[in-house]
Scaffold this active site. Structure first.
Site, PDB file in Angstrom:
ATOM      1  N   LYS A 286       0.871  -1.187   0.000  1.00  0.00           N
ATOM      2  CA  LYS A 286       0.000   0.000   0.000  1.00  0.00           C
ATOM      3  C   LYS A 286       0.899   1.225   0.000  1.00  0.00           C
ATOM      4  CE  LYS A 286      -3.183   2.655   2.992  1.00  0.00           C
ATOM      5  NZ  LYS A 286      -4.068   2.654   4.172  1.00  0.00           N
TER       6      LYS A 286
ATOM      7  N   ASP B  84      -2.506  10.228   3.758  1.00  0.00           N
ATOM      8  CA  ASP B  84      -3.914   9.868   3.925  1.00  0.00           C
ATOM      9  C   ASP B  84      -4.620  10.892   4.793  1.00  0.00           C
ATOM     10  OD1 ASP B  84      -6.362   8.656   4.132  1.00  0.00           O
ATOM     11  OD2 ASP B  84      -5.685   7.028   5.459  1.00  0.00           O
TER      12      ASP B  84
ATOM     13  N   LYS C 120     -10.016  13.047   8.199  1.00  0.00           N
ATOM     14  CA  LYS C 120      -9.558  12.632   9.528  1.00  0.00           C
ATOM     15  C   LYS C 120      -9.489  13.836  10.464  1.00  0.00           C
ATOM     16  CE  LYS C 120      -6.558   8.754   8.183  1.00  0.00           C
ATOM     17  NZ  LYS C 120      -7.255   7.704   8.939  1.00  0.00           N
TER      18      LYS C 120
ATOM     19  N   ASP D 184       1.607   6.282   5.717  1.00  0.00           N
ATOM     20  CA  ASP D 184       0.622   5.388   5.119  1.00  0.00           C
ATOM     21  C   ASP D 184       1.130   4.705   3.841  1.00  0.00           C
ATOM     22  OD1 ASP D 184      -1.799   4.223   5.682  1.00  0.00           O
ATOM     23  OD2 ASP D 184      -2.978   5.653   4.513  1.00  0.00           O
TER      24      ASP D 184
ATOM     25  N   ASP E 121     -12.124   7.288   3.717  1.00  0.00           N
ATOM     26  CA  ASP E 121     -10.938   7.023   4.538  1.00  0.00           C
ATOM     27  C   ASP E 121     -10.572   5.532   4.532  1.00  0.00           C
ATOM     28  OD1 ASP E 121      -8.819   7.612   6.151  1.00  0.00           O
ATOM     29  OD2 ASP E 121      -9.984   7.874   7.989  1.00  0.00           O
TER      30      ASP E 121
ATOM     31  N   GLU F  19      -9.432   3.832   2.159  1.00  0.00           N
ATOM     32  CA  GLU F  19      -8.895   3.944   0.795  1.00  0.00           C
ATOM     33  C   GLU F  19      -7.841   2.889   0.476  1.00  0.00           C
ATOM     34  OE1 GLU F  19      -7.656   5.499   3.294  1.00  0.00           O
ATOM     35  OE2 GLU F  19      -5.537   5.098   2.967  1.00  0.00           O
TER      36      GLU F  19
ATOM     37  N   ARG G  24      -7.745  -0.308   0.939  1.00  0.00           N
ATOM     38  CA  ARG G  24      -8.306  -1.490   0.271  1.00  0.00           C
ATOM     39  C   ARG G  24      -8.691  -1.192  -1.178  1.00  0.00           C
ATOM     40  NH1 ARG G  24     -12.726  -1.724   4.960  1.00  0.00           N
ATOM     41  NH2 ARG G  24     -10.976  -0.698   5.975  1.00  0.00           N
TER      42      ARG G  24
HETATM   43  N1  BES Z   1      -4.261   4.562   6.977  1.00  0.00           N
HETATM   44  C1  BES Z   1      -5.415   4.330   7.768  1.00  0.00           C
HETATM   45  C2  BES Z   1      -5.182   3.306   8.887  1.00  0.00           C
HETATM   46  C3  BES Z   1      -4.233   3.711   9.985  1.00  0.00           C
HETATM   47  C4  BES Z   1      -4.729   4.269  11.141  1.00  0.00           C
HETATM   48  C5  BES Z   1      -2.904   3.453   9.896  1.00  0.00           C
HETATM   49  C6  BES Z   1      -3.858   4.591  12.173  1.00  0.00           C
HETATM   50  C7  BES Z   1      -2.031   3.776  10.924  1.00  0.00           C
HETATM   51  C8  BES Z   1      -2.522   4.345  12.052  1.00  0.00           C
HETATM   52  C9  BES Z   1      -6.534   3.798   6.891  1.00  0.00           C
HETATM   53  O1  BES Z   1      -6.558   4.265   5.590  1.00  0.00           O
HETATM   54  C10 BES Z   1      -7.815   4.226   7.530  1.00  0.00           C
HETATM   55  O2  BES Z   1      -8.074   5.388   7.573  1.00  0.00           O
HETATM   56  N2  BES Z   1      -8.592   3.251   7.997  1.00  0.00           N
HETATM   57  C11 BES Z   1      -9.817   3.529   8.645  1.00  0.00           C
HETATM   58  C12 BES Z   1     -10.849   2.564   8.131  1.00  0.00           C
HETATM   59  C13 BES Z   1     -12.249   2.908   8.529  1.00  0.00           C
HETATM   60  C14 BES Z   1     -12.710   4.140   7.824  1.00  0.00           C
HETATM   61  C15 BES Z   1     -13.139   1.738   8.185  1.00  0.00           C
HETATM   62  C16 BES Z   1      -9.622   3.347  10.151  1.00  0.00           C
HETATM   63  O3  BES Z   1      -8.890   2.438  10.558  1.00  0.00           O
HETATM   64  O4  BES Z   1     -10.157   4.145  10.903  1.00  0.00           O
HETATM   65 ZN    ZN Z   2      -4.800   4.860   4.831  1.00  0.00          ZN
HETATM   66 MN    MN Z   3      -7.624   6.095   5.417  1.00  0.00          MN
END
Ligand code: BES
Ligand code: ZN
Ligand code: MN
Length: 502
Positions: A276, A281, A288, A299, A358, A360, A362
């Site tokens: 990835k 992000d 966020k 990220d 968010d 993204e 996947r």
């Molecule tokens: N890049 C983030 C996940 C992340 C969070 C990595 C904290 C490192 C530290 C990912 O893209 C994300 O935002 N995931 C969301 C998914 C949700 C919207 C279903 C999350 O984990 O909140």
């Molecule tokens: Zn992310």
């Molecule tokens: Mn995200």
């Protein structure tokens, strides 16, 4: 990334240790209240200095205890460090050996010498071989030299250390296996540093195009790796709309990077790693919160670890085929950004309802996972900072592992154990799949409570044709004891796994 130090292995007779002319000599010594074989050699030459230090309990030999002796009489080396190895014949655990290696590496750096010699007597670590000790020590020595400062050339910290010679007592059995393990450990350290350097670079510099040119640079230095980069036009043409939808709001062009290494006949099925590469992000329209948003420059650590691993593979040159792909984009809000509720088409033909922009990672990975079908892979592992939920479940210690093949999962768990870069498996049962049902498309990009598992469920819809595992590195990529910097994980796990595949 170049090697920061040179590490080699050489044999020595115990009695010659005092004659060795080194800038810094680091000597491991066992815990003892009396003089022992090794300390005796230095004691005799210094006319009793070591005996005195032992009686004053300054030199104890307890594990990790360090004593610095400049100008030790009768010893040709300029600076001598004694480092405690614990009780002779007492098994220690791997954690203890890791911190021991760290202390030795710190001493090597702190001595400010260019050339350092290290003599460590044999230490037995529970369930590990002597080769393993050398692998870990070499890896720690190299990775410990890495410093990232983005403050301009003037303020770069100076690293004097350029050469380390590991000394081993003469033995009949030779140094072949140990030398090999040491080299793998060393290159793994270089791979970790390569990954950390990319991940630490701020997102205004480390863009998808920067990742692409870094990959090209790597294959220029190591022509055994062939690199191809697809831009947005080319991706559009083959139908990677889902990946492209993530970069829609960004001024930076999304990139898809393919790196191929052939160490065996082309007909042999490759092992594939997929990273990835979200270079920043923001969350997109599902933006966020501000606190700690800067951390989202990490990220792209999945892609950085893929690049670091390929750096290691390029030098080790295993007799197998390995392909790395990176799905790179920047997730930004803007008038052209994808919106919650938008429906996009994936390369596989399945449609996705983007309920949360968010989620993204996947969306870029699914197209990459479909793309690699064409290579007829032996295994595919994707590596991603995918879910905050994974940090809640496993903290910063273990990487989350989910897989559609238990044999592959077991191999990865074993590689994590062998390299002290551990993963822990979570279930990928069918009962979790329903959470992704969508009213408007084949699949929604979020749903349910088990965030890490449902994210993997999403990916599993695109990996039915091969053995696949997903590594969620949201917790292990940075943070925790490592602090707000890249850890270099999971380069050790990936390297270990790929080298174990014959
Ligand atoms: N890049 C983030 C996940 C992340 C969070 C990595 C904290 C490192 C530290 C990912 O893209 C994300 O935002 N995931 C969301 C998914 C949700 C919207 C279903 C999350 O984990 O909140
Ligand atoms: Zn992310
Ligand atoms: Mn995200």
């Amino acid at each position: 990334m170049k090697k920061l130090i040179n590490i080699s292995l050489s044999e020595i007779k115990l009695n010659d240790l005092t004659k060795l002319k080194s800038e810094t000599l680091i000597i491991g010594s066992y815990e003892t209240k009396k003089i022992n074989d090794i300390t005796n050699i230095f004691d005799k030459k210094s006319k009793g200095v070591l005996k005195k230090l032992i009686s004053r309990e300054e030199l104890s030999g307890s594990l990790g205890n360090i004593l610095y002796l400049p100008n030790l009489e009768g010893t040709a080396s300029e600076k001598v460090y004694f480092v405690g190895c614990g009780k002779k014949d007492k098994e220690i655990n791997e954690q203890e050996f890791l911190s021991f290696s760290q202390k030795v590496s710190d001493a090597a750096l702190q001595s400010k010498a260019k050339n350092v010699h290290i003599f460590i007597p044999s230490i037995s670590v529970k369930n590990r071989s002597e080769e393993w000790n050398y692998k870990i020590l070499a890896r720690t020595l190299e990775s410990n030299c890495y410093k990232y400062f983005f403050k301009g050339k003037k303020n770069q910290p100076k690293n004097n250390l350029t050469k380390v010679t590991l000394l081993k007592e003469n033995e009949k059995k030779g140094l072949g296996a140990i030398n090999k393990a040491m080299k793998v450990g060393h290159i793994t350290g270089v791979g970790m540093n390569t990954s950390r350097d990319l991940a630490n670079t701020p997102a205004n510099i480390c863009t998808p195009s920067y990742l692409a040119s870094s990959a090209k640079k790597l294959s220029k230095s190591f022509p055994v790796i062939k690199t191809k980069v697809l831009g947005e036009k080319e991706m559009k043409k083959i139908g990677m709309d889902c990946l492209l939808s993530v970069g829609n709001g960004s001024a930076q062009e999304s990139k898809f990077i393919i790196m191929e290494y052939y160490g065996a006949a082309k007909t042999k099925k490759p092992n594939i790693i997929v990273g990835k590469g979200i270079t920043f992000d923001t969350g997109g329209i599902s933006i966020k919160p501000s606190p700690a948003m800067d951390e989202m420059k990490y990220d792209m650590t999945g892609s950085a670890s893929v690049m670091g691993t390929m750096r290691a593979i390029a030098e080790i040159k295993p007799k197998s085929n390995i392909i790395a792909v990176i799905a790179a984009a920047e997730n930004m809000p803007s008038s052209t950004a994808t919106k919650p509720g938008d429906v996009v088409k994936t390369l596989s033909g399945q449609t996705v309802e983007v309920l949360n922009t968010d989620a993204e990672g996947r969306l870029v990975l699914c197209d990459a996972l479909t793309y690699v079908e064409r290579f007829n892979p032996a295994s595919v592992i994707d590596i991603a900072t995918l879910t905050g939920a994974c940090v809640v479940a496993l903290g910063h210690e273990a990487t989350g592992l989910l897989s559609n093949d238990q044999k592959l999962a077991d191999n990865i768990l074993n590689s994590g154990y062998a390299s002290c870069d551990r993963a822990w498996q979570l279930p990928l049962w069918d009962c979790y799949q329903d959470a992704l049902n969508s009213k408007y498309a084949d699949i929604a990009n979020i749903g349910g409570r088990a965030g890490t598992i449902t994210a993997a469920c999403f990916l599993s819809r695109f990996t039915k044709k091969y053995n696949w595992a997903h590594l969620d590195i949201a917790g292990t990529a940075y943070g925790g004891k490592v602090g707000k910097k890249s850890s270099g994980r999971p380069v050790p796990l990936l390297t270990e796994y790929l080298l174990s595949q014959k």
